[in-house]
Motif scaffolding. Sequence first.
Motif, PDB file in Angstrom:
ATOM      1  N   SER A 118       0.848  -1.182   0.000  1.00 43.71           N
ATOM      2  CA  SER A 118       0.000   0.000   0.000  1.00 43.71           C
ATOM      3  C   SER A 118       0.883   1.230   0.000  1.00 43.71           C
ATOM      4  CB  SER A 118      -0.908  -0.005   1.233  1.00 43.71           C
ATOM      5  OG  SER A 118      -0.176   0.402   2.377  1.00 43.71           O
ATOM      6  N   SER A 119       0.252   2.379   0.015  1.00 49.26           N
ATOM      7  CA  SER A 119       1.010   3.632   0.031  1.00 49.26           C
ATOM      8  C   SER A 119       1.320   4.099   1.455  1.00 49.26           C
ATOM      9  CB  SER A 119       0.219   4.709  -0.708  1.00 49.26           C
ATOM     10  OG  SER A 119      -1.033   4.916  -0.089  1.00 49.26           O
ATOM     11  N   GLU A 120       0.880   3.346   2.448  1.00 49.64           N
ATOM     12  CA  GLU A 120       1.064   3.746   3.839  1.00 49.64           C
ATOM     13  C   GLU A 120       2.435   3.328   4.369  1.00 49.64           C
ATOM     14  OE1 GLU A 120      -0.985   5.506   5.733  1.00 49.64           O
ATOM     15  OE2 GLU A 120      -2.428   5.717   4.087  1.00 49.64           O
ATOM     16  N   LEU A 121       3.227   4.285   4.778  1.00 52.17           N
ATOM     17  CA  LEU A 121       4.558   3.977   5.313  1.00 52.17           C
ATOM     18  C   LEU A 121       4.480   3.046   6.507  1.00 52.17           C
ATOM     19  CD1 LEU A 121       5.219   6.679   3.669  1.00 52.17           C
ATOM     20  CD2 LEU A 121       7.068   6.966   5.332  1.00 52.17           C
ATOM     21  N   SER A 122       3.461   3.193   7.315  1.00 54.17           N
ATOM     22  CA  SER A 122       3.360   2.400   8.541  1.00 54.17           C
ATOM     23  C   SER A 122       3.143   0.918   8.259  1.00 54.17           C
ATOM     24  CB  SER A 122       2.215   2.923   9.411  1.00 54.17           C
ATOM     25  OG  SER A 122       0.984   2.784   8.739  1.00 54.17           O
ATOM     26  N   HIS A 123       2.796   0.575   7.027  1.00 57.72           N
ATOM     27  CA  HIS A 123       2.574  -0.828   6.666  1.00 57.72           C
ATOM     28  C   HIS A 123       3.882  -1.552   6.355  1.00 57.72           C
ATOM     29  CE1 HIS A 123      -1.920  -0.258   5.344  1.00 57.72           C
ATOM     30  NE2 HIS A 123      -1.675   0.121   6.591  1.00 57.72           N
ATOM     31  N   TYR A 124       4.982  -0.815   6.329  1.00 58.76           N
ATOM     32  CA  TYR A 124       6.257  -1.394   5.911  1.00 58.76           C
ATOM     33  C   TYR A 124       7.155  -1.616   7.126  1.00 58.76           C
ATOM     34  CZ  TYR A 124       4.605  -0.613   1.243  1.00 58.76           C
ATOM     35  OH  TYR A 124       3.855  -0.671   0.102  1.00 58.76           O
ATOM     36  N   VAL A 125       7.703  -2.820   7.203  1.00 57.35           N
ATOM     37  CA  VAL A 125       8.420  -3.221   8.417  1.00 57.35           C
ATOM     38  C   VAL A 125       9.932  -3.275   8.246  1.00 57.35           C
ATOM     39  CG1 VAL A 125       6.464  -4.471   9.333  1.00 57.35           C
ATOM     40  CG2 VAL A 125       8.044  -5.653   7.819  1.00 57.35           C
ATOM     41  N   THR A 126      10.396  -3.386   7.018  1.00 53.83           N
ATOM     42  CA  THR A 126      11.840  -3.481   6.779  1.00 53.83           C
ATOM     43  C   THR A 126      12.197  -2.556   5.632  1.00 53.83           C
ATOM     44  OG1 THR A 126      11.804  -5.809   7.456  1.00 53.83           O
ATOM     45  CG2 THR A 126      13.745  -5.042   6.268  1.00 53.83           C
ATOM     46  N   TRP A 127      13.244  -1.759   5.840  1.00 52.91           N
ATOM     47  CA  TRP A 127      13.649  -0.768   4.845  1.00 52.91           C
ATOM     48  C   TRP A 127      15.081  -1.014   4.383  1.00 52.91           C
ATOM     49  CZ3 TRP A 127      10.484   3.232   3.080  1.00 52.91           C
ATOM     50  CH2 TRP A 127       9.232   3.331   3.732  1.00 52.91           C
ATOM     51  N   GLY A 128      15.304  -0.746   3.115  1.00 53.85           N
ATOM     52  CA  GLY A 128      16.657  -0.774   2.579  1.00 53.85           C
ATOM     53  C   GLY A 128      17.371   0.528   2.893  1.00 53.85           C
TER      54      GLY A 128
END
Length: 123
Positions: free
Chosen positions: A104-114
């Motif tokens: 989705s476009s929601e940042l809070s839905h993402y748990v791991t970042w490069g």
Amino acid sequence: VQLQASGGGLVQTGGSLRLSCVDSRRTFTNNGVGWFRQAPGKEREFVATISWRGDRTHYADSVKGRFTISRDNAKNTVYLQMNSLNPEDTAVYYCAKSRYAVGSSELSHYVTWGQGTLVTVSS
């Protein structure tokens, strides 16, 4: 670093780049993956996302028709093909793994970042 983004660089207006995001731990096969970007002095913003199967994609209006997100789960890699680049696309681009199968476009839905890769578009 679990997610390794690469492919950034300096390109002229109208040019193209392809970004890659490799999951070194092979953990995002069942997850949606998104690309975000952050320009100097601005907040991180959504660019594109793809579902775990690759059958559902979603783009920010600003890149629709110019950028294409795709994935190869056999290679644990998600791509962002960027065409018709313009100076407003200059930013650090980040890939991220969603906690859900569909991104989705929601940042809070993402748990791991490069770690991000820098894209600079000259006028």
